[in-house]
Scaffold this motif. Structure first.
Motif, short mmCIF file in Angstrom:
data_model
loop_
_atom_site.label_atom_id
_atom_site.label_comp_id
_atom_site.label_asym_id
_atom_site.label_seq_id
_atom_site.Cartn_x
_atom_site.Cartn_y
_atom_site.Cartn_z
N GLY A 60 37.16 41.79 38.35
CA GLY A 60 37.87 40.63 38.89
C GLY A 60 38.83 40.02 37.88
O GLY A 60 39.98 39.69 38.22
N ALA A 61 38.37 39.87 36.65
CA ALA A 61 39.23 39.30 35.60
C ALA A 61 40.43 40.21 35.33
O ALA A 61 41.57 39.74 35.22
N ASN A 62 40.17 41.52 35.26
CA ASN A 62 41.26 42.46 35.02
C ASN A 62 42.26 42.46 36.19
O ASN A 62 43.47 42.51 35.96
N ALA A 63 41.76 42.41 37.41
CA ALA A 63 42.66 42.40 38.57
C ALA A 63 43.50 41.13 38.61
O ALA A 63 44.69 41.18 38.95
N GLU A 64 42.90 40.00 38.26
CA GLU A 64 43.67 38.76 38.22
C GLU A 64 44.72 38.80 37.11
O GLU A 64 45.84 38.32 37.30
N LEU A 65 44.37 39.38 35.98
CA LEU A 65 45.34 39.55 34.90
C LEU A 65 46.52 40.41 35.39
O LEU A 65 47.67 40.08 35.14
N ASN A 66 46.21 41.48 36.09
CA ASN A 66 47.26 42.34 36.64
C ASN A 66 48.14 41.58 37.62
O ASN A 66 49.36 41.70 37.59
N LYS A 67 47.51 40.77 38.47
CA LYS A 67 48.29 40.00 39.44
C LYS A 67 49.20 39.00 38.74
O LYS A 67 50.36 38.84 39.10
N GLN A 68 48.70 38.35 37.71
CA GLN A 68 49.48 37.35 36.99
C GLN A 68 50.62 37.99 36.18
O GLN A 68 51.71 37.44 36.11
N LEU A 69 50.35 39.15 35.57
CA LEU A 69 51.38 39.81 34.76
C LEU A 69 52.32 40.65 35.61
O LEU A 69 53.45 40.91 35.20
N GLY A 70 51.84 41.09 36.77
CA GLY A 70 52.69 41.86 37.68
C GLY A 70 52.96 43.29 37.21
O GLY A 70 53.82 43.95 37.75
N GLN A 71 52.21 43.79 36.25
CA GLN A 71 52.44 45.14 35.74
C GLN A 71 51.11 45.69 35.23
O GLN A 71 50.59 45.23 34.21
N PRO A 72 50.53 46.69 35.94
CA PRO A 72 49.20 47.19 35.55
C PRO A 72 49.14 47.79 34.15
O PRO A 72 48.11 47.67 33.48
N LEU A 73 50.19 48.45 33.70
CA LEU A 73 50.12 49.05 32.36
C LEU A 73 50.06 47.99 31.26
O LEU A 73 49.32 48.13 30.28
N TRP A 74 50.83 46.90 31.42
CA TRP A 74 50.76 45.81 30.43
C TRP A 74 49.40 45.12 30.51
O TRP A 74 48.81 44.76 29.48
#
Length: 186
Positions: A60-74
């Motif tokens: 969940g934390a990783n998915a939210e980070l991805n949503k906030q950054l908008g780029q899965p690799l970053w």
């Protein structure tokens, strides 16, 4: 029977050994430390449960980070940078020495692939956990992990002790598949 923790190998290995006489347990042995059997079993179970409990939180934390950054690799890079910092902190706390280069040269080639393999599960969590929901994503991940583990145990691959995939073990895997189906359906 007592549990003994063997530290002669690079990683601790917990094994069941016949009870030792009190005099030999008191004398000890440099590579063996006697620990209370029942306590050790429960401690191991609690640690495994805590690790399993952390999986949905991490996804969940990783998915939210991805949503906030908008780029899965970053987002993945940030996740691994945080993990690297955590490992460095643990190294400072526990101060384990590094093995010699000859010991590193004797490591089997496939043992070096764990970090690369973990990228797949991290990226899946980053991109799929919120889409599927925590229950379904975690259920699919755990079911796939358990079925793969039973196969690895059956074949004795990757250094695991061979453990036959008995009908009851296979039934347990089937129950997990049925459980995931129920979670997905309802």
């Amino acid at each position: 029977m007592d549990f003994w923790v063997t530290s002669a190998k690079p990683k601790a290995n917990i094994q069941m050994l016949p009870e030792q006489p009190a005099s030999s347990a008191r004398r000890g042995c440099p590579e063996r430390i006697q620990v209370p059997g029942v306590f050790m079993v429960w401690l191991i179970y609690v640690m495994a449960i805590a690790a399993g409990t952390s999986n949905p939180f991490q996804s969940g934390a990783n998915a939210e980070l991805n949503k906030q950054l908008g780029q899965p690799l970053w987002a993945g890079l940030v996740v691994y940078a945080g993990g690297f910092a955590g490992i460095l902190l643990l190294q400072l706390i526990f101060g384990h020495s590094f093995h010699s280069s000859t010991a590193l040269g004797q490591v089997r080639w496939w043992a070096w692939t764990g970090g690369l393999i973990s990228i797949g599960s991290t990226m899946a969590g980053l991109m799929l956990a919120q889409r599927l929901g925590s229950g379904l994503f975690t259920g699919l991940s755990i079911t796939a992990a358990l079925i793969t583990s039973v196969v690895l145990d059956q074949l004795g691959w990757l250094g695991f002790k061979q453990h036959t995939a008995s009908p009851l073990r296979l039934a347990g895997c089937g129950l997990l598949v049925a459980g995931v189906w129920l979670v997905a359906r309802f």
